[in-house]
Design a protein around this motif. Structure first.
Motif, PDB file in Angstrom:
ATOM      1  N   SER A   1       0.822  -1.211   0.000  1.00 34.01           N
ATOM      2  CA  SER A   1       0.000   0.000   0.000  1.00 34.01           C
ATOM      3  C   SER A   1       0.854   1.258   0.000  1.00 34.01           C
ATOM      4  O   SER A   1       0.552   2.234  -0.706  1.00 34.01           O
TER       5      SER A   1
ATOM      6  N   ASP B   1      -7.669   1.158  -5.995  1.00 34.73           N
ATOM      7  CA  ASP B   1      -8.408   1.033  -4.725  1.00 34.73           C
ATOM      8  C   ASP B   1      -8.222   2.287  -3.872  1.00 34.73           C
ATOM      9  O   ASP B   1      -9.188   2.806  -3.284  1.00 34.73           O
ATOM     10  N   GLN B   2      -7.004   2.778  -3.797  1.00 39.01           N
ATOM     11  CA  GLN B   2      -6.744   3.988  -3.010  1.00 39.01           C
ATOM     12  C   GLN B   2      -7.453   5.195  -3.615  1.00 39.01           C
ATOM     13  O   GLN B   2      -7.954   6.058  -2.888  1.00 39.01           O
TER      14      GLN B   2
ATOM     15  N   GLN C   1       1.025   4.161  -2.837  1.00 35.18           N
ATOM     16  CA  GLN C   1       0.805   5.568  -2.504  1.00 35.18           C
ATOM     17  C   GLN C   1       1.980   6.424  -2.939  1.00 35.18           C
ATOM     18  O   GLN C   1       1.800   7.528  -3.472  1.00 35.18           O
TER      19      GLN C   1
ATOM     20  N   ARG D   1      -3.901  -1.715  -6.499  1.00 36.40           N
ATOM     21  CA  ARG D   1      -3.901  -1.006  -5.219  1.00 36.40           C
ATOM     22  C   ARG D   1      -4.060   0.504  -5.410  1.00 36.40           C
ATOM     23  O   ARG D   1      -4.726   1.172  -4.619  1.00 36.40           O
TER      24      ARG D   1
ATOM     25  N   ALA E   1     -10.280   5.101  -5.279  1.00 35.43           N
ATOM     26  CA  ALA E   1     -11.700   4.962  -4.947  1.00 35.43           C
ATOM     27  C   ALA E   1     -11.964   5.367  -3.495  1.00 35.43           C
ATOM     28  O   ALA E   1     -12.966   6.047  -3.205  1.00 35.43           O
ATOM     29  N   GLU E   2     -11.085   4.974  -2.584  1.00 35.70           N
ATOM     30  CA  GLU E   2     -11.259   5.347  -1.181  1.00 35.70           C
ATOM     31  C   GLU E   2     -11.143   6.858  -0.995  1.00 35.70           C
ATOM     32  O   GLU E   2     -11.936   7.478  -0.277  1.00 35.70           O
ATOM     33  N   GLU E   3     -10.132   7.455  -1.645  1.00 36.85           N
ATOM     34  CA  GLU E   3      -9.939   8.898  -1.519  1.00 36.85           C
ATOM     35  C   GLU E   3     -11.101   9.655  -2.148  1.00 36.85           C
ATOM     36  O   GLU E   3     -11.572  10.666  -1.612  1.00 36.85           O
TER      37      GLU E   3
ATOM     38  N   ALA F   1     -14.198   8.625  -2.413  1.00 35.13           N
ATOM     39  CA  ALA F   1     -15.359   8.509  -1.528  1.00 35.13           C
ATOM     40  C   ALA F   1     -15.270   9.506  -0.377  1.00 35.13           C
ATOM     41  O   ALA F   1     -16.280  10.111   0.020  1.00 35.13           O
ATOM     42  N   THR F   2     -14.069   9.696   0.148  1.00 30.09           N
ATOM     43  CA  THR F   2     -13.884  10.672   1.229  1.00 30.09           C
ATOM     44  C   THR F   2     -14.183  12.090   0.743  1.00 30.09           C
ATOM     45  O   THR F   2     -14.847  12.868   1.435  1.00 30.09           O
TER      46      THR F   2
END
Length: 454
Positions: free
Chosen positions: A101, A149-150, A105, A146, A152-154, A156-157
């Motif tokens: 991860s 995925d990061q 990043q 990965r 998508a998470e960011e 969403a935030t």
């Protein structure tokens, strides 16, 4: 029996003997090394004696230890390090996932190529850091997955923050890459329920079509629709390019030109002030030292001899804000060093004269308020709309013509104020007035209500 000629009893195969006192007796608390005559304390234990042999006489100790020991193979005994304790211990699944991860990043945020995960040097570094020589870098496909995925998470935030915000503002800018490709970058700004300012990019999209007003407006709307914030946008800030200003009139939200851009455009009025000759000499001087390492090294030598800080000169660039001011500062600060260097190297470079330096000093004084304003309005960690009108008033005051001003300063100030006033009329003053104070907000709405009644 006479013991005067007998050798004192020894320890560890005779490598240590008890110390013999002057009266002929033996001191059972001290021993002497027969190899180096070092005197050591003996406390009924041979541990310290063995440590002495390992540290000072490893070869002698190896002979007695036998050929099968590490010492016999040329290795000295020492305490095992933490790295060696972990060597051979495989990286846990949790740590391996965390490293993957972090690598993803790092690659995404630092714009590294995905192929960096195939670098043998990076793998060696991580093997040494983890203590696991069997650690292998993740595959490209794993890193790509990965990163997605990061993202998508960011995303969403960020979406959650914009959903909670009552209104948002946008800033956008068209720019061209080194490959001559056109891009549009859009950034959103919002204040959350805790009155904390958030700014983050909504996207950097490659634009293929010409930047006509309709195309620019449609591009901004596409970004807003993708994020579902079209009905929350209050204003959009851009530069003062004619096509973008025209696009602002088409968009359903208020358009606010960037005042920092406006000030920088007004600074171009310095061409009206008779500074061209002095500035041209400055540019030639900077180019002379920028393009010659030998001249630059000699300048550093002269700076040191004069007790100055070693610094390079700065060349001004039309698209780089405040670069002209920084060029003037560096040239004036290194005036003596520049002249001495040119004398030492016998160059025919035309240096600024005393009259030129006097003009440059006056121009530096005029450009300093502009630098302060552009840096103040260019801050991204605070809201700056409320300081726009006071900043413009400050510039007006700084450019007031006085009786002591020479003719070229009068021309510059007059041209600057004229250009700034013309641009000021196009920066949506009504919205800037709202930002001044609660009293002005109330007065603004009262004025609108009264105007509707009339």
């Amino acid at each position: 029996m006479d013991t005067a000629g007998m050798k004192p009893p020894g320890l560890l195969q005779g490598k240590f003997i008890f110390k013999k006192l002057p009266d002929g007796n033996l001191d059972k608390n001290k021993v002497v090394c027969t190899l180096c005559n070092a005197e050591l304390v003996y406390c009924r234990s041979s541990s310290s004696l063995k440590y002495h042999l390992n540290a000072k006489h490893p070869s002698a100790n190896a002979e007695d230890a036998g050929p099968s020991t590490d010492v016999a193979r040329g290795k000295t005994r020492r305490q095992t390090t933490m790295f060696e304790c972990n060597r051979g211990k495989p990286v846990s699944t949790a740590l391996s996932a965390k490293l993957t991860s972090l690598l993803a990043q790092w690659i995404a945020t630092s714009c590294r190529p995905i192929s960096v995960v195939e670098d043998d040097g990076l793998e060696l570094v991580l093997q040494a850091a983890t203590g696991d020589p069997s650690y292998k870098l993740p595959a490209r496909r794993t890193i790509m997955r990965r990163i997605h995925d990061q993202h998508a998470e960011e995303k969403a935030t960020k979406v959650e923050k914009m959903v909670e915000a009552r209104s948002v503002a946008l800033t956008g800018d068209h720019w061209t890459s080194v490959n001559n490709d056109n891009y549009l970058g859009v950034t959103v700004h919002l204040i959350d329920a805790s009155w904390e300012l958030h700014s983050f990019a909504l996207g950097v999209m490659k634009t293929e079509e010409r930047h006509f007003a309709e195309a620019c407006a449609r591009q901004f709307l596409d970004v807003a629709n993708q994020w579902g914030i079209t009905d929350k946008i209050s204003t959009i800030g851009t530069d003062s390019a004619p096509n973008v200003v025209a696009a602002g009139r088409i968009l359903p939200f208020e358009h606010l030109p960037c005042v920092a851009h406006v000030v920088q455009r007004a600074i171009m009025s310095l061409r009206e002030g008779g500074f061209d000759g002095a500035l041209a000499k400055c540019r030639k001087v900077v180019g002379h030292f920028k393009h010659s390492p030998a001249n630059s090294d000699e300048l550093n030598v002269q700076q040191s001899s004069l007790g100055q800080v070693k610094e390079s000169l700065v060349q001004d660039v039309p698209t780089r804000w405040n670069s002209t001011l920084e060029m003037i500062k560096r040239v004036r600060r290194n005036r003596d060093a520049l002249h001495t260097t040119c004398l030492c190297r016998s160059t025919n470079l035309a240096l600024p004269t005393n009259a030129d330096y006097e003009k440059l000093a006056k121009l530096e004084k005029l450009l300093e308020p502009c630098r302060y304003i552009t840096e103040l309005l260019g801050g991204d960690k605070y809201v700056s709309c409320s300081v726009v009108l006071p900043a413009l008033c400050h510039l007006q005051h700084a450019m007031n013509i006085s009786d002591d001003d020479p003719a070229y300063i009068v021309r510059f100030k007059a041209a600057f104020i004229k250009d700034l006033n013309q641009r000021r009329e196009k920066i949506n003053l009504e919205w800037l007035k709202i930002c001044q104070s609660d009293q002005k907000i109330t007065a603004f709405y009262d004025h609108n209500r009264l105007w509707r009644l009339l």
